[in-house]
Design an enzyme around this catalytic site. Structure first.
Site, PDB file in Angstrom:
ATOM      1  CG  ASN A 141      55.769  67.845  19.611  1.00  0.00           C
ATOM      2  OD1 ASN A 141      54.840  67.261  19.065  1.00  0.00           O
ATOM      3  ND2 ASN A 141      55.952  67.794  20.912  1.00  0.00           N
ATOM      4  CG  ASP A 178      53.087  65.167  20.163  1.00  0.00           C
ATOM      5  OD1 ASP A 178      53.720  64.197  19.719  1.00  0.00           O
ATOM      6  OD2 ASP A 178      53.286  65.675  21.280  1.00  0.00           O
ATOM      7  CG  HIS A 179      49.496  69.533  18.036  1.00  0.00           C
ATOM      8  ND1 HIS A 179      48.657  68.921  18.947  1.00  0.00           N
ATOM      9  CD2 HIS A 179      50.273  70.378  18.757  1.00  0.00           C
ATOM     10  CE1 HIS A 179      48.914  69.387  20.157  1.00  0.00           C
ATOM     11  NE2 HIS A 179      49.894  70.268  20.076  1.00  0.00           N
ATOM     12  NE  ARG A 201      35.997  62.256   8.252  1.00  0.00           N
ATOM     13  CZ  ARG A 201      35.633  60.980   8.188  1.00  0.00           C
ATOM     14  NH1 ARG A 201      35.903  60.162   9.182  1.00  0.00           N
ATOM     15  NH2 ARG A 201      35.005  60.510   7.131  1.00  0.00           N
ATOM     16  CG  HIS A 248      53.928  63.469  24.873  1.00  0.00           C
ATOM     17  ND1 HIS A 248      53.480  64.567  25.579  1.00  0.00           N
ATOM     18  CD2 HIS A 248      53.915  62.443  25.755  1.00  0.00           C
ATOM     19  CE1 HIS A 248      53.215  64.214  26.820  1.00  0.00           C
ATOM     20  NE2 HIS A 248      53.468  62.930  26.959  1.00  0.00           N
ATOM     21  NE  ARG A 273      48.587  63.915  26.917  1.00  0.00           N
ATOM     22  CZ  ARG A 273      48.897  64.965  27.686  1.00  0.00           C
ATOM     23  NH1 ARG A 273      49.704  65.900  27.227  1.00  0.00           N
ATOM     24  NH2 ARG A 273      48.400  65.083  28.879  1.00  0.00           N
ATOM     25  NE  ARG A 306      45.279  64.579  25.523  1.00  0.00           N
ATOM     26  CZ  ARG A 306      45.342  65.514  26.468  1.00  0.00           C
ATOM     27  NH1 ARG A 306      45.718  66.732  26.160  1.00  0.00           N
ATOM     28  NH2 ARG A 306      45.023  65.236  27.712  1.00  0.00           N
ATOM     29  CG  HIS A 307      48.713  63.856  20.491  1.00  0.00           C
ATOM     30  ND1 HIS A 307      49.737  63.100  20.974  1.00  0.00           N
ATOM     31  CD2 HIS A 307      48.688  64.996  21.240  1.00  0.00           C
ATOM     32  CE1 HIS A 307      50.329  63.751  21.977  1.00  0.00           C
ATOM     33  NE2 HIS A 307      49.704  64.900  22.180  1.00  0.00           N
ATOM     34  CD  GLU A 324      57.357  66.059  24.605  1.00  0.00           C
ATOM     35  OE1 GLU A 324      56.235  66.062  25.141  1.00  0.00           O
ATOM     36  OE2 GLU A 324      57.726  66.937  23.835  1.00  0.00           O
ATOM     37  CB  THR A 380      49.596  71.086  25.601  1.00  0.00           C
ATOM     38  OG1 THR A 380      50.910  70.688  25.236  1.00  0.00           O
ATOM     39  CG2 THR A 380      49.624  72.503  26.136  1.00  0.00           C
ATOM     40  CB  THR A 381      53.394  69.181  28.654  1.00  0.00           C
ATOM     41  OG1 THR A 381      53.281  68.060  27.791  1.00  0.00           O
ATOM     42  CG2 THR A 381      54.177  68.796  29.880  1.00  0.00           C
ATOM     43  CD  GLU A 441      61.910  70.273  25.600  1.00  0.00           C
ATOM     44  OE1 GLU A 441      62.289  69.156  25.188  1.00  0.00           O
ATOM     45  OE2 GLU A 441      60.842  70.815  25.250  1.00  0.00           O
ATOM     46  CG  HIS A 490      55.024  74.340  26.396  1.00  0.00           C
ATOM     47  ND1 HIS A 490      54.490  73.066  26.468  1.00  0.00           N
ATOM     48  CD2 HIS A 490      53.999  75.181  26.546  1.00  0.00           C
ATOM     49  CE1 HIS A 490      53.202  73.154  26.682  1.00  0.00           C
ATOM     50  NE2 HIS A 490      52.874  74.424  26.731  1.00  0.00           N
ATOM     51  N   GLY A 491      55.420  76.461  23.434  1.00  0.00           N
ATOM     52  CA  GLY A 491      54.870  77.788  23.123  1.00  0.00           C
ATOM     53  C   GLY A 491      55.763  78.657  22.255  1.00  0.00           C
ATOM     54  N   GLY A 507      56.328  72.529  18.187  1.00  0.00           N
ATOM     55  CA  GLY A 507      55.271  71.736  17.566  1.00  0.00           C
ATOM     56  C   GLY A 507      54.111  72.552  17.046  1.00  0.00           C
ATOM     57  CG  HIS A 508      49.974  74.704  18.571  1.00  0.00           C
ATOM     58  ND1 HIS A 508      49.693  76.003  18.201  1.00  0.00           N
ATOM     59  CD2 HIS A 508      48.800  74.043  18.560  1.00  0.00           C
ATOM     60  CE1 HIS A 508      48.389  76.111  17.993  1.00  0.00           C
ATOM     61  NE2 HIS A 508      47.828  74.947  18.207  1.00  0.00           N
TER      62      HIS A 508
HETATM   63  N1  PXP Z   1      58.517  70.309  24.642  1.00  0.00           N
HETATM   64  C1  PXP Z   1      57.730  69.600  25.485  1.00  0.00           C
HETATM   65  C2  PXP Z   1      58.382  68.861  26.611  1.00  0.00           C
HETATM   66  C3  PXP Z   1      56.334  69.543  25.296  1.00  0.00           C
HETATM   67  O1  PXP Z   1      55.573  68.822  26.130  1.00  0.00           O
HETATM   68  C4  PXP Z   1      55.777  70.242  24.204  1.00  0.00           C
HETATM   69  C5  PXP Z   1      54.302  70.180  23.979  1.00  0.00           C
HETATM   70  O2  PXP Z   1      53.924  68.907  23.567  1.00  0.00           O
HETATM   71  C6  PXP Z   1      56.632  70.935  23.341  1.00  0.00           C
HETATM   72  C7  PXP Z   1      57.997  70.982  23.595  1.00  0.00           C
HETATM   73  C8  PXP Z   1      56.131  71.648  22.127  1.00  0.00           C
HETATM   74  O3  PXP Z   1      55.285  72.683  22.509  1.00  0.00           O
HETATM   75  P1  PXP Z   1      54.482  73.478  21.397  1.00  0.00           P
HETATM   76  O4  PXP Z   1      53.546  72.487  20.751  1.00  0.00           O
HETATM   77  O5  PXP Z   1      53.787  74.540  22.152  1.00  0.00           O
HETATM   78  O6  PXP Z   1      55.494  73.985  20.410  1.00  0.00           O
END
Ligand code: PXP
Length: 247
Positions: free
Chosen positions: A7, A9-10, A18, A47, A49, A53-54, A74, A104-105, A155, A196-197, A218-219
């Site tokens: 992912n 996004d970040h 910036r 994603h 959104r 935001r990103h 997403e 975040t979600t 998911e 997620h996480g 992602g993160h």
């Molecule tokens: N899956 C979904 C559906 C999400 O919304 C997210 C967060 O954007 C992720 C996976 C990835 O989560 P993380 O950034 O915590 O790895």
């Protein structure tokens, strides 16, 4: 083989910190696609959104062009996003809940509570040749409801697992919930992804969950890239600054 969807996004989150409102800037999500795919990622997740935001609209089209593996788009279940998805033609869409105030979600979709709306979207996207996945908590009622929408994938939301990870009993309970959810989905013919996480410390605990196809992460990957890359980035800047003569 367990697949990895990165992912990105970040990457855009850092750029927007910036360059918000500008049409270019660094770091570039498309470069992130190239680097992560070269490193072996099996797919790219982004994603778009509602609040942008990103990832921005221009990003998602450039990402679509650049992805050579699979694009997992997403999105919230809105008319605007359905329109974008049917034109974008990602290989997969993951429907997620969206709440403007969240960082975040936060929770999974309440599929059972909006079965008609989700079924209609799943059918429209499915007819456009897009594989649909629903981001849900590991809850039997939501898995049952997913089957009724005709969506081929879920998911599983691993946020509660990630939060409970440091507590032995809590972690075991969350793994059990995820494992039972995966078994239930498999029995209903639904494919299972998770996300997620998930990070470098907790990922292997998910080996106890059967039937997983893909993890979307992602993160922790973007964070790790900053940590492992910061020394090189500092060194490169010092090289650029070398040779200054104050006169
Ligand atoms: N899956 C979904 C559906 C999400 O919304 C997210 C967060 O954007 C992720 C996976 C990835 O989560 P993380 O950034 O915590 O790895």
């Amino acid at each position: 083989m367990l697949k990895l969807g990165v992912n990105i996004d970040h990457v855009a989150t850092v750029r927007e910190a910036r360059y918000r409102g500008q049409t270019q800037g660094e770091p570039c999500p498309v470069e992130a696609v190239r680097i992560t795919e070269t490193a072996g990622a099996h797919g790219i997740t982004a994603h778009l959104r509602e609040d942008r935001r990103h990832i921005q609209d221009r990003d998602i089209w450039a990402i679509r062009e650049a992805v050579t593996t699979r694009l997992n788009f997403e999105m919230a279940n809105t008319a605007e996003m359905i329109d974008i998805a049917t034109r974008l033609k990602p290989e997969a869409v993951c429907l997620v809940p969206e709440n403007r105030a969240e960082v975040t979600t936060e929770g999974g979709l309440n599929v059972a509570g909006q079965i008609d709306a989700i079924t209609a979207t799943a059918q429209a996207l499915g007819q456009a040749g897009i594989e649909v996945s629903l981001f849900i908590d590991p809850d039997p009622e939501q898995i049952e409801a997913t089957a009724r929408t005709g969506s081929p994938f879920i998911e599983l939301h691993t946020g509660a697992f990630a939060e409970a990870y440091d507590d032995k009993a809590g972690r075991a309970a969350e793994i059990e919930r995820l494992a039972k959810a995966a078994e239930q989905a498999k029995a209903l013919g639904i494919g299972v992804n998770a996300g997620h996480g998930i990070n470098y410390e907790n990922v292997r605990a998910l080996f106890a969950v059967p039937h997983l196809n893909e993890l979307n992460i992602g993160h922790s990957i973007v964070s790790r890239a900053i940590t492992v890359g910061l020394g090189q980035a500092t060194g490169e800047m010092l090289e650029q600054m070398a040779g200054y003569d104050a006169g």
